[in-house]
Write an enzyme that holds these catalytic residues in place. Structure first.
Site, PDB file in Angstrom:
ATOM      1  N   GLY A   1       0.821  -1.197   0.000  1.00  0.00           N
ATOM      2  CA  GLY A   1       0.000   0.000   0.000  1.00  0.00           C
ATOM      3  C   GLY A   1       0.856   1.247   0.000  1.00  0.00           C
TER       4      GLY A   1
ATOM      5  N   GLY B   1       1.574   5.302   1.108  1.00  0.00           N
ATOM      6  CA  GLY B   1       1.457   5.985   2.394  1.00  0.00           C
ATOM      7  C   GLY B   1       2.609   5.693   3.332  1.00  0.00           C
ATOM      8  CG  HIS B   2       3.636   2.297   4.246  1.00  0.00           C
ATOM      9  ND1 HIS B   2       3.062   2.566   5.457  1.00  0.00           N
ATOM     10  CD2 HIS B   2       2.842   1.353   3.648  1.00  0.00           C
ATOM     11  CE1 HIS B   2       1.978   1.811   5.609  1.00  0.00           C
ATOM     12  NE2 HIS B   2       1.813   1.074   4.517  1.00  0.00           N
TER      13      HIS B   2
ATOM     14  CE  LYS C   1       5.081  -2.956   3.910  1.00  0.00           C
ATOM     15  NZ  LYS C   1       4.881  -2.841   2.443  1.00  0.00           N
TER      16      LYS C   1
ATOM     17  CG  ASP D   1       0.875  -6.225   0.831  1.00  0.00           C
ATOM     18  OD1 ASP D   1      -0.168  -5.734   0.359  1.00  0.00           O
ATOM     19  OD2 ASP D   1       1.742  -5.536   1.392  1.00  0.00           O
TER      20      ASP D   1
ATOM     21  CG  HIS E   1      -1.294  -0.568   7.404  1.00  0.00           C
ATOM     22  ND1 HIS E   1      -0.616  -1.734   7.666  1.00  0.00           N
ATOM     23  CD2 HIS E   1      -0.956  -0.195   6.151  1.00  0.00           C
ATOM     24  CE1 HIS E   1       0.103  -2.070   6.589  1.00  0.00           C
ATOM     25  NE2 HIS E   1      -0.078  -1.150   5.663  1.00  0.00           N
TER      26      HIS E   1
END
Lengths: 332, 332
Positions: free
Chosen positions: A53, A55-56, A104, A109, A218
């Site tokens: 995802g 946002g990291h 991860k 994922d 998250h």
């Protein structure tokens, strides 16, 4: 919600476009399906693909380049990328020696990378995968069976990337990656939540004197919400479970990685890192290498995580090898 | 106030200690008086000294190393360092060819660097100074007569540092620095305020749909508070005054620097940078080099600034020269 964005639906693509413009010397962008890969050829080398995802950031796109990742697939914010992206990226970086997926440990994922590996195999590309779960905070979590993959991923991508760059074959690169996973552990904490653009409100709210120990990237629940503590106490609270789980003892050497969650200033991260070093020195553990900064983040969350990796001489050599990526550069 | 710190009075010193531990290969720490300098010798080269209030990291300490600053003096958060620090740092980096002070235009910094230059001269060290004021937002400000020094400082330190590294004499390095100042302009905006540890509360508060255009890096008032806009509109609002003030025209080349204020994620900064490039391309201005990230911050403030520098071939060559510092590395 105040964010520097246009339409919510466009934030990931537009960010990737800006990233590709800024780093055209290192990366190439595909927009359909969405992935980023090295600008130079992977011919004759094992490809390294990661993703997850968005946002990291800078994880994972910021680690594309010489000596680290070959490509990355960004999903929507906090949402797994899909197998089509992974397959297209796999083909783009396939240089004839196979591709290693660095995954991860989050259910989406893991499932999507498994599907992509099957699709790639059907097209004649050999794929191996490693699934990293280095977060000692909790055993299972909101989107994870087993431990979550967090800061150790950065170290894994660097060290396995050095092996691939040096020409190791797929089995060897996978073995190097597994060697990192066996020896790396992390734990984080949050002072604030973060707002996923599509949600429009914070994923959780902490009181003015409250923090959450063991937070996920998250915003998954950690071990406990407690009153705010001093930096030294916070560091000690994170290091205890990490050191215990690793079974670190006097005379050993580690890579110590103090990571910001995105909204915490460097001023504070270095205060924390000071105590990381002092705590380990007190136990007779030597910090052989240091990494401090915002490398695996959770949007604008304030907080930090600590990652320790027990490092052999060979692993330190791979860590020191040249790396030329947007977010991590040294030695070349 | 939730910060990763111990006692408020110790945050700057402890952060510098953590920084020096993490980057012992590049920097040395003096704690009394407080300054950081290069770990290698400056013999035979012009020294470059900067400094200012803490809370803007990685500026300035993060830019110490080969091809950039020789030393930096951190003040308390948002407070000028004192002449004793500057004099001690000047002596530490004096390699026989003089020292250039790089001063952001804030009244306290300007006064204290002037005093330090007099003290250094009395000890036989030749000092020259440049005072940078690149912020086009306002003419005078809370702690400044004239324009404030902001993002252009990063570019100045890199480019003047390259000249000093290459062996230029003091007059030449100063001329290179002045060449940057004549051609660099910046403007920023804030989505949130920031909390100085000693104050314990935010320096200002914006409503949920409000932002401040033209903010200073210490939260000094900007041009106006207005409703939140899209990323593209925000970028256009910053670029207009910058481009107008520089008098940029078709066919020119710039270095474009999209900077985060500390609390804004990279995901958003790259969305902004995309529009920086598109806007400039639309005017026929070529972005020859890019820099995107949190390089001159305001603690945990959410927001960004944009800096443009009209760049000659010689300035681009100095920009591309190798730099090896904790926060900026390339080419070596």
């Amino acid at each position: 919600m105040k964010k520097i964005m246009n339409a919510v639906a466009d934030i990931v693509r537009e960010s990737c476009e800006g990233f590709a413009l800024a780093h055209a010397d290192l990366v190439r962008l595909s927009t359909d399906p969405l992935f980023l890969c090295r600008a130079d050829s992977m011919s004759g080398r094992v490809g390294l693909l990661s993703g997850g995802g968005s946002g990291h950031e800078p994880l994972h796109s910021g680690f594309i380049g010489r000596g680290m990742l070959s490509a990355a697939c960004p999903g929507e914010v906090f949402t797994s990328p899909v197998p089509d992206q992974m397959l297209a990226a796999t083909k783009a970086i396939s240089g004839g020696k196979g591709v290693l997926y660095i995954v991860k440990n989050y259910t989406g994922d893991v499932m999507n990378f498994e599907l992509a590996a099957e699709l790639a195999a059907a097209e004649g590309i050999e794929v191996q995968s490693v699934v990293i779960g280095d977060d000692v905070a909790v055993e299972d979590s909101t989107w994870t069976a087993g431990r979550r993959g967090v800061g150790g991923t950065v170290l894994l991508e660097k060290i396995a990337g050095a092996a691939a760059e040096a020409g190791a074959d797929l089995a060897e690169v996978k073995k190097v990656a597994e060697g990192v996973m066996e020896n790396v552990r992390s734990m984080g904490l949050a002072l604030t939540g973060a707002t996923v653009p599509a949600a429009g409100k914070p994923n959780f709210v902490l009181a003015d004197d409250e923090m959450e120990l063991g937070i996920g990237i998250h915003g998954e629940p950690g071990r406990e919400r407690t009153a705010m503590k001093s930096a030294d106490e916070l560091v000690d609270a994170l290091l205890g479970p990490i050191i215990g789980d690793l079974g670190l003892g006097r005379g050993e050497e580690v890579i110590a990685f103090t990571n910001g969650m995105g909204g915490t200033p460097l001023l504070e991260l270095y205060v924390a890192h000071r105590q990381v070093v002092k705590h380990l020195e007190g136990l007779g553990v030597r910090v052989a290498r240091h990494l401090v900064g915002n490398f695996i983040t959770s949007l604008e969350m304030q907080g930090m995580s600590i990652t320790l990796m027990r490092a052999s001489a060979e692993q330190l050599r791979l860590w020191d090898a040249p790396v030329v990526t947007p977010a991590l550069r040294w030695g070349a």
